[in-house]
Design an enzyme around this catalytic site. Structure first.
Site, PDB file in Angstrom:
ATOM      1  N   SER A  91      -9.100 -24.855   6.396  1.00 12.27           N
ATOM      2  CA  SER A  91      -8.562 -23.529   5.600  1.00 12.27           C
ATOM      3  C   SER A  91      -7.175 -24.054   5.153  1.00 12.27           C
ATOM      4  CB  SER A  91      -8.911 -22.458   6.073  1.00 12.27           C
ATOM      5  OG  SER A  91      -7.655 -22.010   7.031  1.00 12.27           O
ATOM      6  N   ASP A  92      -7.052 -23.228   3.985  1.00  8.52           N
ATOM      7  CA  ASP A  92      -5.499 -23.208   3.417  1.00  8.52           C
ATOM      8  C   ASP A  92      -4.884 -22.288   4.409  1.00  8.52           C
ATOM      9  OD1 ASP A  92      -2.976 -23.571   2.319  1.00  8.52           O
ATOM     10  OD2 ASP A  92      -3.784 -23.502   0.254  1.00  8.52           O
ATOM     11  N   LEU A  93      -3.482 -22.260   4.599  1.00  2.00           N
ATOM     12  CA  LEU A  93      -2.758 -21.364   5.326  1.00  2.00           C
ATOM     13  C   LEU A  93      -3.327 -19.856   4.995  1.00  2.00           C
ATOM     14  CD1 LEU A  93      -0.506 -20.471   7.260  1.00  2.00           C
ATOM     15  CD2 LEU A  93       1.134 -20.668   5.897  1.00  2.00           C
ATOM     16  N   SER A  94      -3.682 -19.159   5.670  1.00  2.00           N
ATOM     17  CA  SER A  94      -4.105 -17.703   5.717  1.00  2.00           C
ATOM     18  C   SER A  94      -5.267 -17.547   4.497  1.00  2.00           C
ATOM     19  CB  SER A  94      -2.767 -16.969   5.371  1.00  2.00           C
ATOM     20  OG  SER A  94      -1.938 -17.027   6.405  1.00  2.00           O
TER      21      SER A  94
END
Length: 465
Positions: A266-269
């Site tokens: 996943s991308d950050l958050s």
């Protein structure tokens, strides 16, 4: 895996020939036989990964799928030291190693690379990026950015290959090949239709299945089918009402593709619900979700088979790239840029220039007596790189004003930082940046006039995004 006497064999599985141990063949480490080169084991990376996972605790498995920032690296997992599995390191970005890194080459923006229309140059671009990553102990380069520049004002357009899916497919696949030729994984991003920064966490884009397949997914498909990209990063926001990183139909186009054996992070958050994301096909998450995932396993909400599958996919790529048998020894921040890399950057920049009109002014005649540089970005305010995760710290910067002063010598160079029309004549270059530590040969850019042509109109499927 059973290891017998020095003249015995490792049992074959799945029809693979047994590995002979002893003087005539490779001797494998007793406690961690998977640390030998994959070819020496006679097994596939996937088989070896499953062997490792079978010996891991739940805590160790969570340590593989969770990412944190540590040791100067943007992203790391914990690895499993007792099983000889090193930590995995991941670093942005699309235009050179970023996230505050130093000692690297500031490559031209990928959008400039796209303007060269040259896949061979894109592969060399990727090779430089991969070589510098390997030299700093980075296992995964989070690049290239394969999103399409649908929104002209989008803040990350500069780190993409533009708006055309065919061009992005050709150059993206070539760059992935270059990165992965250096024993470094490419993490292609941001899957799938990610088109703007404004409201990126909450944006819900309505996109038809046809548009996703034919337009937005096309560059990712090329990078997977042609260049065998090792990993994919899922994007922020939602598509058709479901968060991208939690959508089984979106991630299923990857997990259900026999051409893709890598992992999805996943991308950050970008994940709202870690359990839903992993059930949908996610393999790696940031920020770490150790507590949430651990509880889900304990309560039976996250089947162990799902967690095992995620860990196996990550480890299989590490094994395939030799990161377990021969992990990189470089350190973040060490100097990995060099004159050859700087020449490549210069070549990309030169070849990206498209001259639309020339009334005979260019190239500057040696008899030219006066040149005006207007605007603060001509000197100390020169913007040499975009911001955000693609921001790269250059080892040196030569502004347009400095370059002109150096080239024109005694002739008059007028500089007006605010375009007042009252330029200041400069006889000496301002002291603004450190002198380069490497000398890059001066190259004269060919000045050609692009003929006026009529470009056929291509109809893109109508979508509401």
């Amino acid at each position: 895996m059973l290891l017998v006497a020095s003249l015995g064999t490792l049992p074959a599985t799945g029809g693979a020939a047994p590995v002979r141990l002893g003087a005539a063949g490779p001797r494998l480490p007793r406690d961690c036989p998977w640390t030998a080169p994959v070819a020496a084991t006679g097994q596939t990376p996937a088989f070896l990964a499953a062997e490792v996972v079978a010996k891991m605790t739940v805590s160790e498995k969570l340590g593989i799928v969770d990412l944190n920032q540590a040791g100067g690296y943007e992203n790391v997992n914990t690895g499993v030291p007792r099983l000889c599995i090193p930590r995995l390191t991941l670093q942005d970005g699309p235009a050179g190693l970023a996230s505050g890194d130093t000692g690297v080459t500031q490559l031209p923006a990928p959008l400039a690379l796209a303007a060269t229309f040259d896949p061979r140059l894109a592969r060399r671009y990727g090779s430089v990026l991969g070589a510098e990553a390997h030299g700093q102990g980075v296992d995964v380069v989070q690049a290239p950015d394969l999103n399409l520049a649908r929104v002209p004002e989008a803040g990350r357009n500069f780190e993409t290959f533009g708006e055309d899916p065919f061009l992005a497919s050709q150059l993206g696949a070539a760059e992935v090949e270059g990165i992965q030729s250096q024993k470094v994984m490419a993490d292609i991003k941001h899957y799938t239709a990610y088109t703007q920064e404004t409201d990126r966490l909450s944006l819900d884009q309505q996109v038809s299945a046809q548009a996703l397949a034919e337009v937005y997914d096309a560059p990712f498909r090329a990078a997977i089918d042609t260049a065998h990209a090792a990993s994919v990063m899922c994007a922020y926001g939602a598509i058709n009402g479901t968060p991208t990183c939690e959508d089984p139909s979106v991630l299923g186009t990857l997990t259900g593709d026999p051409s893709f054996s890598g992992f999805i992070r996943s991308d950050l958050s970008a994940v709202n619900d870690p359990l839903t994301a992993f059930l949908a096909g996610l393999d790696m998450i940031k920020p770490a979700a150790t507590v949430d995932l651990g509880n889900a396993v304990r309560l039976g909400q996250l089947p162990m088979s799902v967690l095992d599958g995620a860990v196996e996919r990550i480890l299989a790529e590490e094994l395939a790239f030799g990161m377990v048998s021969d992990p990189p020894t470089g350190r973040i921040g060490s100097k990995v840029t060099n004159a050859a890399h700087a020449r490549l950057a210069l070549s990309v920049a030169e070849r990206s220039i498209v001259l639309l009109k020339d009334d005979g002014v260019l190239p500057l005649d040696r008899l030219t007596t006066s040149v005006a540089v207007i605007g603060s970005d001509g000197a100390l305010g020169a913007l040499t790189a975009g911001g955000g995760s693609a921001r790269v710290k250059a080892p040196f910067v030569v502004s347009p004003l400095e370059a002109l002063l150096d080239d024109l010598g005694h002739r008059r160079v007028a500089y007006d930082p605010v375009a007042t029309g009252h330029g200041t004549v400069l006889l000496q270059p301002p002291v603004a940046h450190p002198v380069p530590t490497t000398t890059v040969p001066t190259t004269t850019v060919p000045t050609t006039t692009v003929p006026t042509t009529t470009v056929p109109t291509t109809t893109v499927p109508t979508t509401t995004v």
